[in-house]
Design a protein around this motif. Structure first.
Motif, PDB file in Angstrom:
ATOM      1  N   LEU A 104      -6.807 -10.032 -12.193  1.00  0.00           N
ATOM      2  CA  LEU A 104      -5.990  -8.874 -11.832  1.00  0.00           C
ATOM      3  C   LEU A 104      -5.183  -8.376 -13.024  1.00  0.00           C
ATOM      4  N   GLY A 105      -4.621  -9.306 -13.776  1.00  0.00           N
ATOM      5  CA  GLY A 105      -3.812  -8.918 -14.922  1.00  0.00           C
ATOM      6  C   GLY A 105      -4.598  -8.159 -15.977  1.00  0.00           C
ATOM      7  N   TYR A 112       2.934 -10.844  -7.229  1.00  0.00           N
ATOM      8  CA  TYR A 112       1.895 -11.698  -6.661  1.00  0.00           C
ATOM      9  C   TYR A 112       2.625 -12.781  -5.881  1.00  0.00           C
ATOM     10  N   ASP A 113       2.694 -12.567  -4.569  1.00  0.00           N
ATOM     11  CA  ASP A 113       3.424 -13.525  -3.738  1.00  0.00           C
ATOM     12  C   ASP A 113       3.047 -13.335  -2.279  1.00  0.00           C
ATOM     13  N   PRO A 114       3.095 -14.445  -1.522  1.00  0.00           N
ATOM     14  CA  PRO A 114       3.488 -15.776  -1.975  1.00  0.00           C
ATOM     15  C   PRO A 114       2.282 -16.554  -2.508  1.00  0.00           C
ATOM     16  N   ASN A 134       0.843  -1.192   0.000  1.00  0.00           N
ATOM     17  CA  ASN A 134       0.000   0.000   0.000  1.00  0.00           C
ATOM     18  C   ASN A 134       0.881   1.246   0.000  1.00  0.00           C
ATOM     19  N   PRO A 135       1.397   1.639  -1.165  1.00  0.00           N
ATOM     20  CA  PRO A 135       2.269   2.812  -1.215  1.00  0.00           C
ATOM     21  C   PRO A 135       1.532   4.147  -1.200  1.00  0.00           C
ATOM     22  N   VAL A 192       0.294  -6.968  -5.138  1.00  0.00           N
ATOM     23  CA  VAL A 192      -1.171  -6.963  -5.199  1.00  0.00           C
ATOM     24  C   VAL A 192      -1.620  -8.411  -5.297  1.00  0.00           C
ATOM     25  N   ASN A 193      -1.998  -8.972  -4.167  1.00  0.00           N
ATOM     26  CA  ASN A 193      -2.578 -10.311  -4.109  1.00  0.00           C
ATOM     27  C   ASN A 193      -4.088 -10.200  -3.993  1.00  0.00           C
ATOM     28  N   ASP A 194      -4.770 -11.278  -4.303  1.00  0.00           N
ATOM     29  CA  ASP A 194      -6.218 -11.346  -4.081  1.00  0.00           C
ATOM     30  C   ASP A 194      -6.490 -12.430  -3.057  1.00  0.00           C
ATOM     31  N   HIS A 195      -6.397 -12.029  -1.770  1.00  0.00           N
ATOM     32  CA  HIS A 195      -6.671 -12.953  -0.679  1.00  0.00           C
ATOM     33  C   HIS A 195      -7.814 -12.429   0.192  1.00  0.00           C
TER      34      HIS A 195
END
Length: 336
Positions: A158-159, A137-139, A75-76, A99-102
């Motif tokens: 997301l892409g 996108y990790d982990p 979160n910059p 940026v993950n989607d969790h």
């Protein structure tokens, strides 16, 4: 890469280092939680770093020679208002933006909503350029409820939105056995996560190659600190502290060109193109499988309030909150 220098502090002169490239930070999310601290330290001209394995060992770092800061963040947004001031100081920068989607799993409890993070990503890219905002996108990990195809579907969605605003996707697989904190943090929350097997990793690589071809903008794909070779799927080993990118964004800086080794006449080549006479740089302080070029990290463990369940940098929520309560913008280091 790190010149020795004398630093003037309120308590007198001390010996320190003056690195060309600073990492902010592998150990915590400085943009999200410590932007005010960072700006105060930049204005003061120095900060201090405390060895996490020996709290009595303090190292002073001067910003006098700093040419590039590599920011790592989920979160910059809090740092964005300061970017013009950083640039005015003659410091270049780029972002490793995870940026993950969790959201469904709730394992990144204090990150902003996915929609807000996508908005921040696009706004940041429009401000500083797509080359300087690298999507991470990790982990990647599996659970009985979270299968490989579901993760791939989330990355694909997301892409579709992020690919026009970046040039690279970096991904990695969770390392539960390699980090005691990851194992203990997962254990406390009873999440049955596991590392993908080598064959499952190959499946991810193959599918990501296909997904990448379907996005509005095709991205360079790379892995972070992974031992397995996925070059057959056009996926390279990443250098998060990337000497080639550093040289491109500092193309007129002779000191950077000399230190980071890319021949100036070949600066316009694509990142993956081979460079004649180019010598790979390696940060000897990082893991063997890490491809990063040398930098000086100024962060500290146990200071990230995202409190992600899989975190390798936090010992406990209590330790994080205790450290952050003591921190003010005026303190020399993030921990004492």
């Amino acid at each position: 890469m790190h010149q020795k220098t004398t630093i003037t502090t309120p308590n007198g002169n001390v010996q320190g280092l003056a690195p060309l490239v600073i990492s902010a930070s592998r150990a915590t999310d400085i943009p999200a939680f410590h932007s005010a601290w960072l700006m105060h330290r930049l204005r003061a001209g120095y900060c201090a770093w405390v060895n996490p394995f020996n709290r009595n060992q303090r190292q002073y770092i001067s910003f006098e020679k700093c040419k590039v800061i590599v920011f790592w963040s989920k979160n910059p947004a809090p740092l964005v208002p300061y970017l013009d001031e950083i640039a005015d100081r003659g410091i270049k920068f780029y972002f490793q933006f995870t940026v993950n989607d969790h959201e469904k799993e709730g394992i990144e409890p204090n990150v902003p909503s996915l929609e807000r993070r996508i908005e921040t990503f696009t706004r940041l890219s429009e401000k500083i350029g797509s080359e300087k905002v690298i999507w991470r996108y990790d982990p990647i990990f599996l659970t009985p409820e979270l299968a490989a195809d579901e993760i791939l579907e989330r990355i694909a969605r997301l892409g579709n939105r992020l690919s026009p605003f970046t040039q690279k996707l970096v991904f990695s697989f969770i390392d539960i056995n390699g980090y005691k904190k990851v194992s203990s943090n997962l254990g406390r929350t009873h999440i049955d996560a596991r590392e993908p097997t080598p064959n499952e990793q190959i499946y991810f690589a193959k599918e990501l190659q296909k997904i990448n071809a379907s996005w509005p903008s095709r991205l360079e794909l790379a892995t972070c600190a992974e031992g397995q070779d996925f070059s057959a799927y056009n996926i390279q080993h990443n250098k998060c502290i990337d000497d080639r990118l550093i040289c491109r964004i500092c193309k007129n800086d002779s000191e950077i060109q000399m230190a980071y080794g890319t021949p100036p006449q070949q600066m316009q080549l694509l990142p993956s193109a081979p460079l004649q006479g180019y010598t790979e740089l390696k940060d000897k302080g990082q893991r063997e499988v890490c491809g990063c070029a040398p930098s000086k990290d100024i962060g500290a463990y146990n200071t990230c309030l995202h409190l992600c369940t899989y975190c390798y940098a936090n010992h406990s929520e209590t330790a994080v909150k205790n450290n952050c309560q003591k921190l003010t913008p005026e303190t020399e280091s993030l921990i004492f």
